[in-house]
Design a protein around this motif. Structure first.
Motif, PDB file in Angstrom:
ATOM      1  N   GLY A  85      41.098 -55.832  27.730  1.00 35.07           N
ATOM      2  CA  GLY A  85      40.387 -54.804  28.489  1.00 35.07           C
ATOM      3  C   GLY A  85      41.136 -54.354  29.728  1.00 35.07           C
ATOM      4  N   THR A 102      33.843 -57.816  37.242  1.00 36.58           N
ATOM      5  CA  THR A 102      33.348 -57.551  35.898  1.00 36.58           C
ATOM      6  C   THR A 102      33.426 -58.882  35.172  1.00 36.58           C
ATOM      7  OG1 THR A 102      34.180 -55.289  35.986  1.00 36.58           O
ATOM      8  CG2 THR A 102      33.688 -56.192  33.809  1.00 36.58           C
ATOM      9  N   GLN A 112      38.385 -58.783  36.931  1.00 34.36           N
ATOM     10  CA  GLN A 112      37.887 -59.181  35.612  1.00 34.36           C
ATOM     11  C   GLN A 112      37.889 -60.706  35.509  1.00 34.36           C
ATOM     12  OE1 GLN A 112      36.932 -57.159  32.665  1.00 34.36           O
ATOM     13  NE2 GLN A 112      36.051 -59.200  32.362  1.00 34.36           N
ATOM     14  N   VAL A 132      32.762 -61.209  31.952  1.00 32.48           N
ATOM     15  CA  VAL A 132      32.488 -61.348  30.524  1.00 32.48           C
ATOM     16  C   VAL A 132      31.971 -62.763  30.305  1.00 32.48           C
ATOM     17  CG1 VAL A 132      33.631 -61.583  28.279  1.00 32.48           C
ATOM     18  CG2 VAL A 132      34.149 -59.637  29.760  1.00 32.48           C
ATOM     19  N   VAL A 134      36.062 -64.261  33.347  1.00 34.71           N
ATOM     20  CA  VAL A 134      35.322 -64.760  32.194  1.00 34.71           C
ATOM     21  C   VAL A 134      34.483 -65.935  32.676  1.00 34.71           C
ATOM     22  CG1 VAL A 134      35.480 -65.793  29.892  1.00 34.71           C
ATOM     23  CG2 VAL A 134      37.171 -64.065  30.624  1.00 34.71           C
ATOM     24  N   ASP A 193      39.523 -60.757  24.565  1.00 30.91           N
ATOM     25  CA  ASP A 193      39.008 -59.392  24.729  1.00 30.91           C
ATOM     26  C   ASP A 193      39.009 -58.960  26.196  1.00 30.91           C
ATOM     27  OD1 ASP A 193      38.622 -58.760  22.106  1.00 30.91           O
ATOM     28  OD2 ASP A 193      36.505 -59.378  22.060  1.00 30.91           O
ATOM     29  N   ALA A 194      38.637 -59.883  27.075  1.00 36.68           N
ATOM     30  CA  ALA A 194      38.640 -59.551  28.504  1.00 36.68           C
ATOM     31  C   ALA A 194      40.063 -59.217  28.958  1.00 36.68           C
ATOM     32  CB  ALA A 194      38.081 -60.718  29.316  1.00 36.68           C
ATOM     33  N   THR A 237      38.865 -51.290  31.380  1.00 37.92           N
ATOM     34  CA  THR A 237      37.413 -51.478  31.248  1.00 37.92           C
ATOM     35  C   THR A 237      36.800 -52.170  32.457  1.00 37.92           C
ATOM     36  OG1 THR A 237      37.852 -53.489  29.975  1.00 37.92           O
ATOM     37  CG2 THR A 237      37.372 -51.486  28.734  1.00 37.92           C
ATOM     38  N   ASN A 238      37.620 -52.800  33.271  1.00 34.80           N
ATOM     39  CA  ASN A 238      37.073 -53.558  34.409  1.00 34.80           C
ATOM     40  C   ASN A 238      36.931 -52.706  35.662  1.00 34.80           C
ATOM     41  OD1 ASN A 238      40.035 -53.690  34.175  1.00 34.80           O
ATOM     42  ND2 ASN A 238      39.929 -54.778  36.115  1.00 34.80           N
ATOM     43  N   ASN A 298      35.412 -65.005  24.421  1.00 32.53           N
ATOM     44  CA  ASN A 298      35.694 -63.589  24.693  1.00 32.53           C
ATOM     45  C   ASN A 298      36.870 -63.391  25.665  1.00 32.53           C
ATOM     46  OD1 ASN A 298      33.609 -62.525  23.047  1.00 32.53           O
ATOM     47  ND2 ASN A 298      32.121 -63.212  24.585  1.00 32.53           N
ATOM     48  N   THR A 299      37.568 -64.471  25.973  1.00 24.46           N
ATOM     49  CA  THR A 299      38.691 -64.379  26.914  1.00 24.46           C
ATOM     50  C   THR A 299      39.770 -63.389  26.444  1.00 24.46           C
ATOM     51  OG1 THR A 299      38.266 -66.627  27.665  1.00 24.46           O
ATOM     52  CG2 THR A 299      40.441 -65.708  28.154  1.00 24.46           C
TER      53      THR A 299
END
Lengths: 342, 342
Positions: free
Chosen positions: B320, B306, B330, B308, B332, B316-317, B325-326, B313-314
């Motif tokens: 997550g 996944t 995950q 991002v 970036v 937020d990842a 969410t992943n 946005n690190t």
């Protein structure tokens, strides 16, 4: 000819919480005549052990539950008083899992004759029996102590624990015991040579434990579980090994056994924990007996027994396990031998 | 000549509970010139991983805590954009533990060059990187799956878990995943070939789990801890092995992590549990990379990421990870390479 009577102990209720006398019944029976290849056994000593509490619950475990209104069974040291087998003579001594009963009739082929000259016969119910072997395999095969490591054992003055600490010393490790009275602490340090011992009933237990562990914990041999084990788990070193042998603190619990989850600590320390029962080592038991006998004869291994006299006191001896009244192995002396010269 | 600027991410607060943006600060710096034997690295991808949450606490663990007002560090895939070393040319790709930063200057001798032709470069942050190797050693060295055994993995759709299940299949075992959405359950069964998968967010989780385990649990690979693990522990078979890899359910906990003690179950089943971190296998990592690369090239191992987009946005990842969410690893994506043709 008078018919001779004897008694055996039946489980008549599944205890909730701490067992009581109401859970047991002494049932009178007539002494039978053994059949072909059978022998009549007179009980001399019997062993009371904490694991039996688990068998009083009607749940699936590593060993089937006791049946209600049937005799309890456990480790028994008995004398052959009548033999219909070529394998045994009157006066032979056997050590087996048998009914909690003044007499047993058993198939001769299933009996294990012991040599009464190698050690006192009661040793076969303690240091050379199930509890000694439990200490031997649980410590040496699972935890594998190395010289200089710290071995902590809970229930340290009990039948398994006091052997564990002495085996740790034989392997050159530092032995730290946890027990529940100052008398036991004194016994562990001054009689058995433990390097340190801590009384868990003191308010200062956690501080005392940390103070006794300047180099942390490499091995924890757990007989007790509960809060005591929670405290030890906090002190594990990198690559620590935990042998889970018993959890006597929870055996009479009616609520759940709840505490801090230990998984996070195991990640941090890369620790290993393994549960076991002696059944895992059924093929290797003779190796353990040979090693333990040798250390016993060399004087490297001491053993103590708390012996209650009288078959009628068996339930009380069993209850005492959960109150910590025993020092070393708890046995019940049921009778003197008729034929054997011990 | 304009001085070029870049950003890096500092930890400015130790989070209580779930981390927030207030715990991080983007700090602007000027791109330095590398010294002798150093290279300037441009970050292409970075990895966000649950274990980093532990390093945000100021406690002793297997790895030192992050320092406040310093850059966070983690797995980074970067391109050499300026080299003052004979070991690297511009356009070389490295995979290392580096600052969470758009640029890094690093000593060339400490860098690990990767072969961008063996697999897609991001594989070196996932299936061929720390998470793939964690699955490899945690399952194959600690738990040792045998053909026909049942392997349960929690966090099954996460970066470690989805490799664990596939390795279980490669070894002929039955793979059962636990994950937190129907989309993930579908992915595990229909994309990765898990034999069964259970959604822990459903009210029927415990019943669904038992139904998915007709032959019990021989191996439990635990990434999650908490209630989910409590449920799995109840289903352990005799001689089960539990690999404790993570406990993400408790990483943001501010209360204690409390639950049923597992020691009793371990006695009943003679089960073994071992925690670990990849540091335990630092000398054996190349063996794992070789094996994983081969399975990847043979098509036996799939991997998903996944991704991002955007350095900003690190955080937020990272957040997550705790919301699930992943799917798979995950990552970036921070920038495209300047020199490398990938």
């Amino acid at each position: 000819m008078t018919v001779q009577k004897y008694k055996e102990i039946h489980l008549v209720n599944r205890p909730e919480g701490m067992p009581t006398n109401d859970d047991f019944r002494f049932v009178e029976k007539e002494i039978p005549t053994p059949g072909e290849n059978e022998v009549l056994l007179k009980t001399l000593y019997l062993s009371v052990d904490p694991y039996m509490r688990g068998r009083m619950r009607d749940i699936k475990s590593y060993i089937p539950p006791f049946q209600l209104n049937q005799a309890l069974t456990g480790g028994v040291l008995a004398e052959v008083v009548e033999s219909h087998s070529d394998l045994f003579e009157t006066g032979d001594i056997v050590s087996n899992n048998l009914n909690w009963s003044e007499y047993n009739v058993a198939n001769a082929e299933k009996l294990q004759k012991i040599d009464p000259t190698a050690a006192s016969i009661t040793a076969h119910l303690s240091v050379l029996g199930l509890t000694g072997l439990t200490a031997y395999f649980g410590l040496l095969d699972i935890a594998k102590p190395q010289a200089g490591e710290t071995v902590v054992v809970s229930g340290a003055a009990g039948a398994v624990g006091f052997i564990v600490g002495q085996l740790a010393k034989i392997k050159g490790a530092r032995a730290v015991g946890i027990a529940g009275s100052d008398e036991k602490i004194d016994y562990l340090i001054n009689e058995l040579g433990f390097d340190a011992a801590v009384n868990y009933k003191k308010d200062s237990f956690k501080e005392d434990l940390v103070a006794a562990l300047p180099d942390g914990v490499d091995i924890y041999f757990d007989n007790v579980g509960g809060d005591i084990s929670d405290a030890v788990m906090n002190e594990l070193n990198k690559h620590a090994r935990v042998t889970v042998c018993g959890a006597i603190s929870s055996y009479n619990s009616v609520d759940g056994d709840v505490g801090p989850r230990i998984q996070g600590q195991f990640i941090k320390t890369s620790a290993m924990m393994k549960g076991f029962t002696l059944g895992d080592y059924s093929q290797q038991l003779p190796t353990g007996v040979v090693a333990l006998t040798q250390w016993l004869q060399e004087g490297k291994l001491k053993y103590d027994e708390t012996i209650v006299e009288g078959f009628e006191n068996t339930p009380d001896a069993f209850f005492g396990l959960f109150k910590g009244t025993n020092l070393g192995k708890q046995l019940v002396k049921v009778a003197d031998p008729e034929f054997a010269k011990l």
